[in-house]
Design an enzyme around this catalytic site. Structure first.
Site: not given
Length: 604
Positions: A332-334, A336, A360
């Site tokens: 998710y975000c960082l 990812g 994500f």
């Protein structure tokens, strides 16, 4: 006797007022004295233009003054709009209903109170503000010859100023506040001032606007409640394994890599919107990394440490715990971004343990970072590095403040009105409890991330970044991947995440969800909200707009689309895996101790 008489007359209790004023005076005097002492002890110096904001506005004014025609045109437009407003106001006084000169956006919650429309005075104030705001934006945007980075700063900080000056933010020009002031005979303002002092005290002299009642939530009791165990930990993270809720589970475990800018439990807030619980109920053996909230001891931990002591250590532990030879992973975000670098690192070593990757709202290409780019240039990074090197980390409140500024009306000014003008306590809201649960960032890691990812955009260049002795090439990632981005994302703009998807060695399934960075991801099927777009032909053209033209919108949550995609890769099932019966020692119950290090409470 006098006190009883005033109560019966409906007037404020004078003795209570005196006590309240005395308390306010004592607390404000104490805060002011402490602030002055701190300034004296470290020496008061003129503030530097660390963010380059003043220089950007100086450059803008120089360019603007050299274009008198544009300036005169904007001034004439302003006069025309105000003249139209006066005409409309006269018509309203005559009982007519003319069309407004300026109206707020449908998403603008500042002017929802009926008096902003029904009252002649407040409608005039509202339209006058909107006309001025529109004219200011039109004047300073798109200045010929102004550097692009400077223009973005001018646009962003002009919006901050315009938002701050909204009539809704002042007691005398906000009808709802005036109504409350009359109803309580000013008690709301006194209570609001006490709330202001409370938040200043909590921030040790810096204003930390409280968004929710933090005492209303407790990790493991009413948030982050999905049953599980901590089965592994090191200096960087705890690994949580969740208790199965089905008799059979998929053979491939699922590892979730959350960002360490925020905490993992945004994916496990409540039972009804917990992605973690939903994945467990679908038959996945779910593991989640819970990152340490770093301090000075972690100052030299770099991005490579988050990979080696984070994702790679988690994969080793999962394979040992379950006996699986392959896993599915989601970031998710960082998280990812870290997952992408880890998958490329493994691919270079011909390690195929990550059989699929899900991203994500994750950036792998940082060429168009959106409004976050306003905060990231050489001057600002150098200033930030200086601060971080002094203490070993970036303070969590600083990062939270940056994100809040991206949506100032929703995440700053609405709470200023509620807490300080209306004199109300913030409403208990689990998502805002999570949002205010700040995390620090190690100095070495954050410097690397800002420079190599944002400033240099080196991750998308094959071999430009080296981690743990391996040159990272995203093009070597051949495992099936799934990208979920959101159309209103202001942190990881979807068109930029799309560019990152193009860097992989095998075209992923790209899905565009509704809403933003959080709500678009935490979107359970039961809610039946937002929907998502996907191209069933699997095509991933170079241009994101072309992709969207060929995409089909589907109702509901992307979660079900992902479930169909990931199970189609491998649907083999095995007996459910109880974390207490694996070879790894159970260290404690989920959510574990690392996630409970809350900075705003420890600082009080």
């Amino acid at each position: 006797m006098a006190s009883t008489d005033t109560q019966q007359a409906g007037l404020p209790d004078t003795q209570e007022l005196a006590r309240t004023y005395a308390e306010v005076a004592q607390r404000s005097s104490k805060l002011l004295s402490e602030y002055i002492q701190r300034q004296v002890s470290k020496g008061v110096e003129p503030p530097d233009d660390e963010m380059g904001v003043a220089q950007a506005f100086f450059d803008m004014m120089a360019k603007l003054m050299s274009d008198p025609v544009r300036l005169a045109t904007n001034q004439m437009n302003l006069l025309r709009d105000y003249f139209s407003l006066w005409q409309n106001s006269v018509q309203r006084l005559w009982g007519l209903t003319p069309e407004p000169v300026a109206t707020p956006e449908k998403s603008d919650k500042r002017f929802k109170h009926e008096e902003w429309q029904d009252s002649f005075v407040f409608d005039f104030i509202k339209q006058s503000y909107l006309i001025a705001a529109r004219n200011i934006h039109d004047t300073v945007c798109c200045i010929d010859g102004l550097d692009e980075a400077a223009q973005k700063k001018v646009n962003f900080y002009t919006r901050q100023y315009v938002d701050a000056m909204a009539p809704s933010n002042f007691a005398l020009t906000n009808p709802e506040v005036l109504e409350e002031t009359c109803r309580t005979r000013g008690q709301n303002l006194i209570k609001g001032f006490n709330n202001l002092l409370r938040d200043l005290e909590a921030g040790d002299g810096q204003l930390r606007v409280r968004m929710t009642d933090t005492e209303a939530f407790e990790l493991g009791r009413n948030v982050a409640t999905t049953p599980g165990k901590v089965v592994f930990q090191n200096d960087m993270m705890q690994l949580l394994q969740y208790t199965p809720s089905t008799a059979k589970v998929f053979e491939r475990p699922l590892l979730i890599v959350p960002p360490w800018i925020n905490k993992y439990y945004v994916l496990d807030l409540r039972d009804k919107n917990s992605y973690i619980k939903w994945a467990v109920d679908q038959g996945h053996t779910v593991f989640v990394i819970s990152w340490v909230n770093p301090d000075t001891r972690h100052a030299e931990k770099g991005f490579d440490a988050y990979m080696s002591e984070g994702v790679l250590a988690a994969i080793d532990a999962i394979c040992e715990q379950t006996g699986a030879k392959e896993i599915n992973a989601a970031g998710y975000c960082l998280g990812g971004t870290l997952l992408g670098t880890t998958m490329a690192w493994l691919a270079a070593r011909r390690d195929k343990r990550i059989a699929s990757g899900t991203f994500f709202t994750s950036l792998l290409d940082f060429s168009q970072p959106g409004e976050l780019g306003v905060f990231i240039d050489e001057q600002q990074v150098q200033s930030l590095e200086k601060k971080m090197n002094e203490r070993g980390y970036l303070e969590g409140a600083e990062m939270a403040g940056t994100f809040n500024m991206l949506r100032a009306n929703d995440l700053i000014w609405s709470f200023v009105i509620n807490n300080y003008l209306m004199g109300k306590d913030p409403f208990p809201f689990d998502l805002l409890y999570w949002n205010s649960d700040s995390t620090r960032l190690p100095a070495r890691m954050h410097s690397f991330y800002l420079r190599r990812m944002y400033l240099e955009n080196a991750l998308r260049e094959p071999g430009a970044i080296e981690l743990c002795g391996v040159k990272i090439d995203l093009g070597k990632i051949k495992a099936p991947c799934y990208f979920i981005s959101t159309i209103e994302d202001h942190i990881a703009p979807w068109k930029t995440t799309y560019l990152g998807a193009l860097t992989l060695g095998k075209a992923p399934r790209f899905v565009l969800g509704g809403s933003g960075h959080i709500a678009g991801i935490v979107n359970p099927p039961a809610a039946n909200k937002y929907g998502y777009w996907v191209r069933e032909d699997g095509e991933l053209p170079e241009d994101s707009d072309e992709w969207l033209k060929g995409a089909t919108q589907h109702p509901g949550s992307w979660w079900t689309d992902w479930q169909g995609w990931v199970t189609a890769l491998d649907s083999k099932q095995v007996a459910a895996r109880d974390p207490e019966k694996g070879p790894l020692e159970v260290l404690e119950d989920a959510p574990g101790s690392y996630v409970k290090a809350r900075l705003d409470k420890s600082s009080r």
